[in-house]
Scaffold this active site. Structure first.
Site: not given
Ligand code: HMG
Ligand code: MG
Length: 309
Positions: A13-14, A227, A229, A260, A273
């Site tokens: 994933r990450d 977690h 990095h 990320c 990571n």
């Molecule tokens: P948005 O654009 O504000 O929301 O995104 P929306 O409701 O307008 O949705 C946009 C589009 O996505 C729409 O599609 C939705 O239907 C669809 P359209 O109508 O335009 O065709 N949608 C989805 N599709 C599939 N699965 C879903 C979903 N939800 C909406 N669940 C949202 C808001 C939260 C969805 C967006 O910002 C998002 O997906 N963000 C994810 C970002 C991400 O994954 N970042 C990396 C992970 S975090 C990380 O890495 C940190 C971590 O490792 C810890 C650390 O290191 O600190 C965990």
């Molecule tokens: Mg991370």
């Protein structure tokens, strides 16, 4: 008796969420299978997020369908979900695995994610911290109904790429709100690898206070995970500092993949990571047991590094 530390491999994933070269599902499945042979407790397999935001993980349903064919006993699979829509997709994957393969529960844990920095929460999820937490509220009881665990990530626990230093009290305040929702685990993300033993120690202590003595959850697993990095090579010292305070759950990634994309800046890619082999070596040097087979880990590292060539 030697104490055991719980380890989650987040490489699929990450590790792969920021890869610019597409990785076919078959090769992701190979990586997950190599990781599960190492003896790790959990594999963070993928995310059910918007494919517009993270196209690299848009194949989560196909990957889980592949893994349903031979999920071994004793390993947990988890997936990130940002909202109820993502949680529903995880339930669909579980239902399909049950119907097609008789797998009782394919995805054992969903991981929700927010941040201790408002700017990062906006960049990563297009929402305020408070709004992200509201999105999680309906997920927690629904996951528990299914016997699934809920992990809650807090990003930027030491520093934010946009806001700079983040005070430990801000992190503990977010942790307290997540604990009120009933999540089973708080995972502290040093998203940009800014931590030192001192800053990690300080935030861990503050969050342990917020946990109020709940060191294990209803599943008998640690309530607090770290977690890291590894940007500046401080991650091993940070592991050591946290383990000395009592942290008994860590994330790492095979091959040290990771980062990320919303923590990256132009020309400055978010750091990977902490590598699993580094984590294992550090913990074992403290006489803590990891359950990781070194030869199998070397093989998982090899497969991970081949994916990003
Ligand atoms: P948005 O654009 O504000 O929301 O995104 P929306 O409701 O307008 O949705 C946009 C589009 O996505 C729409 O599609 C939705 O239907 C669809 P359209 O109508 O335009 O065709 N949608 C989805 N599709 C599939 N699965 C879903 C979903 N939800 C909406 N669940 C949202 C808001 C939260 C969805 C967006 O910002 C998002 O997906 N963000 C994810 C970002 C991400 O994954 N970042 C990396 C992970 S975090 C990380 O890495 C940190 C971590 O490792 C810890 C650390 O290191 O600190 C965990
Ligand atoms: Mg991370």
């Amino acid at each position: 008796m030697t104490e055991t530390v719980r380890i989650t491999d987040v490489a699929p994933r990450d590790g792969l969420q920021a890869e610019t070269t597409p990785v076919p599902v078959r090769r992701k499945a190979d990586l997950v299978r190599a990781i599960q042979r190492t003896g790790v407790a959990e594999v963070e397999v993928s995310s059910f997020v918007s494919p517009k935001w993270i196209p690299q993980l848009g194949d989560a349903p196909e990957l889980f369908a592949d893994l349903a064919t031979d999920k071994p006993e004793g390993i947990l699979y988890s997936a990130l979900v940002p909202n109820e829509r993502g949680f529903d997709s995880a339930l669909t994957a579980n239902r399909q695995a049950r119907d097609a393969r008789g797998v009782e529960r394919l995805i054992d844990k969903v991981s929700v994610f927010t941040a201790a920095s408002e700017t990062f929460a906006q960049k990563n999820t297009n929402a305020t911290i408070a709004d992200t937490i509201e999105r999680f509220r309906p997920i927690v009881p629904r996951a528990h109904e299914q016997g699934m665990r809920v992990r809650a990530y807090i990003s930027c626990v030491v520093a934010c790429p946009y806001e700079g230093d983040i005070p430990p009290t801000a992190v503990a305040a977010v942790a307290a709100r997540l604990l009120e929702l009933g999540v089973d685990e708080i995972d502290l993300g040093d998203t940009i690898g800014a931590g030192t033993p001192e800053t990690i120690g300080a935030v861990v202590m503050e969050v342990i206070d917020a946990l109020g003595g709940r060191s294990t959850n209803q599943f008998g697993e640690p309530t607090l995970t770290l977690h890291l990095h590894d940007t500046f090579g401080h991650a091993p010292e940070c592991v050591r500092a946290a383990a000395e305070i009592g942290v008994r759950s860590f994330d790492a990634s095979s091959g040290g993949l990771g980062g990320c994309p919303y923590a990256s800046k132009p020309g400055e890619r978010a750091p990977g990571n902490i590598a699993m082999s580094t984590l294992v070596r550090t913990l074992e040097s403290m006489d803590l047991s990891t359950g990781i087979d070194h030869a199998m880990q070397a093989e998982a590292d090899r497969i991970a590094s081949e994916l990003i060539l």
